[in-house]
Design a protein around this motif. Structure first.
Motif, short mmCIF file in Angstrom:
data_model
loop_
_atom_site.label_atom_id
_atom_site.label_comp_id
_atom_site.label_asym_id
_atom_site.label_seq_id
_atom_site.Cartn_x
_atom_site.Cartn_y
_atom_site.Cartn_z
N ARG A 13 1.01 -0.94 0.05
CA ARG A 13 0.07 0.05 0.09
C ARG A 13 0.97 1.28 0.01
NH1 ARG A 13 -5.12 0.21 0.50
NH2 ARG A 13 -5.25 -1.67 1.52
N CYS A 14 0.93 2.09 -0.98
CA CYS A 14 1.45 3.36 -1.03
C CYS A 14 1.09 4.32 -0.24
CB CYS A 14 1.59 3.64 -2.60
SG CYS A 14 2.22 2.49 -3.71
N SER A 15 1.61 5.31 -0.01
CA SER A 15 1.34 6.53 0.92
C SER A 15 0.19 7.19 0.21
CB SER A 15 2.64 7.62 0.77
OG SER A 15 2.90 8.21 -0.50
N ASP A 16 -0.20 7.04 -0.95
CA ASP A 16 -1.40 7.88 -1.45
C ASP A 16 -2.74 6.51 -1.78
OD1 ASP A 16 -0.83 5.88 -3.70
OD2 ASP A 16 -0.68 7.60 -5.04
N GLY A 17 -2.52 5.68 -1.00
CA GLY A 17 -3.43 4.61 -0.77
C GLY A 17 -3.64 3.59 -1.97
N LYS A 41 9.67 2.08 -10.44
CA LYS A 41 9.24 3.46 -10.71
C LYS A 41 8.01 3.86 -10.07
CE LYS A 41 9.13 6.65 -14.67
NZ LYS A 41 9.25 6.73 -16.14
N TYR A 42 7.06 2.95 -10.14
CA TYR A 42 5.44 3.19 -9.68
C TYR A 42 5.75 3.78 -8.16
CZ TYR A 42 0.73 3.22 -8.49
OH TYR A 42 -0.76 3.59 -8.24
N THR A 43 6.55 3.18 -7.26
CA THR A 43 6.74 3.36 -5.98
C THR A 43 7.33 4.40 -5.56
OG1 THR A 43 8.29 1.78 -5.65
CG2 THR A 43 5.73 0.90 -5.36
N ARG A 44 8.13 5.01 -6.37
CA ARG A 44 9.42 6.00 -5.97
C ARG A 44 8.59 7.37 -5.46
NH1 ARG A 44 13.04 5.24 -11.28
NH2 ARG A 44 13.73 3.12 -10.58
N GLY A 45 7.58 7.71 -6.19
CA GLY A 45 6.88 8.86 -5.85
C GLY A 45 5.89 8.82 -4.60
N ARG A 46 5.71 7.54 -4.54
CA ARG A 46 4.43 7.07 -3.49
C ARG A 46 4.93 6.62 -2.16
NH1 ARG A 46 2.81 6.53 -8.68
NH2 ARG A 46 0.71 7.28 -9.35
N ARG A 47 6.19 6.92 -1.72
CA ARG A 47 6.75 6.37 -0.52
C ARG A 47 6.05 7.21 0.72
NH1 ARG A 47 12.74 7.08 -1.27
NH2 ARG A 47 11.91 8.80 -2.58
N PRO A 48 6.11 6.41 2.03
CA PRO A 48 6.78 5.07 2.32
C PRO A 48 5.24 3.91 1.75
CG PRO A 48 5.85 6.03 4.25
CD PRO A 48 5.75 7.15 3.13
N THR A 50 3.92 0.35 2.35
CA THR A 50 3.92 -0.92 3.58
C THR A 50 3.23 -2.26 2.85
OG1 THR A 50 2.98 0.98 4.88
CG2 THR A 50 2.54 -1.28 5.67
N LEU A 51 4.00 -3.31 3.47
CA LEU A 51 3.48 -4.48 2.74
C LEU A 51 2.09 -4.86 3.24
CD1 LEU A 51 4.39 -7.28 1.39
CD2 LEU A 51 5.19 -8.01 3.80
N VAL A 52 1.25 -5.36 2.63
CA VAL A 52 -0.35 -5.69 3.06
C VAL A 52 -0.55 -7.09 2.47
CG1 VAL A 52 -1.18 -3.08 3.20
CG2 VAL A 52 -1.20 -4.33 0.89
N TYR A 53 0.25 -7.71 1.78
CA TYR A 53 -0.11 -9.01 1.21
C TYR A 53 1.13 -9.58 0.93
CZ TYR A 53 -2.54 -12.62 -1.62
OH TYR A 53 -2.90 -13.72 -1.97
N ALA A 54 1.16 -11.09 1.13
CA ALA A 54 2.28 -11.81 0.53
C ALA A 54 1.82 -13.36 0.53
CB ALA A 54 3.58 -11.71 1.52
N GLU A 79 -8.59 -5.28 -2.70
CA GLU A 79 -8.77 -5.00 -1.41
C GLU A 79 -9.37 -6.16 -0.40
OE1 GLU A 79 -7.66 -2.62 0.17
OE2 GLU A 79 -7.56 -0.86 -1.17
N LYS A 80 -10.20 -6.81 -1.16
CA LYS A 80 -10.93 -8.12 -0.55
C LYS A 80 -9.62 -9.16 -0.28
CE LYS A 80 -14.64 -11.35 -0.74
NZ LYS A 80 -15.74 -11.99 -1.75
N LEU A 81 -8.65 -9.41 -1.03
CA LEU A 81 -7.64 -10.18 -0.84
C LEU A 81 -6.78 -9.60 0.37
CD1 LEU A 81 -6.44 -12.84 -2.12
CD2 LEU A 81 -5.18 -11.02 -3.90
N VAL A 82 -6.67 -8.41 0.21
CA VAL A 82 -5.56 -7.88 1.36
C VAL A 82 -6.53 -7.91 2.63
CG1 VAL A 82 -4.82 -5.50 2.24
CG2 VAL A 82 -4.65 -6.08 -0.09
N SER A 83 -7.63 -7.61 2.73
CA SER A 83 -8.37 -7.74 4.02
C SER A 83 -8.34 -9.43 4.59
CB SER A 83 -9.76 -7.31 3.64
OG SER A 83 -10.47 -7.48 4.91
#
Length: 92
Positions: A13-17, A41-48, A50-54, A79-83
């Motif tokens: 989950r990126c800082s922008d949700g 590249k996608y996450t560079r501008g959306r830090r920090p 957080t791991l939400v699924y693995a 979102e259902k998978l993460v939940s």
């Protein structure tokens, strides 16, 4: 955290949700890279992030295949998978 040198499909989950999906064979290292701005590249501008699924897999190919499957899901399905994953992690 998961053991090193395992094939893992993960979601952040990126800082922008928003959610980012990827795969790696060293999750701890990859998370550090994402949060240091050295990941995708996608996450560079959306830090920090957080791991939400693995999910752990036996092979790189399985992890990559699952990454593609997850990326095809709708936001609601992700979102259902993460939940579901979060609930399973918090059960005694």
């Amino acid at each position: 955290m998961l053991e090193e040198k395992q094939n893992v499909t993960y979601m952040l989950r990126c800082s922008d949700g928003t959610l980012y999906t990827g795969w790696t064979n060293n999750l701890d290292k990859r998370l550090r890279e994402h949060n240091a701005g050295q990941g995708a590249k996608y996450t560079r501008g959306r830090r920090p992030v957080t791991l939400v699924y693995a999910e752990m897999w036996d092979t790189k190919q399985e992890a990559m295949r699952r990454e593609v499957q997850i990326k095809k899901l709708t936001r609601k399905e992700k979102e259902k998978l993460v939940s579901s994953y979060q609930k399973s992690r918090n059960e005694p």
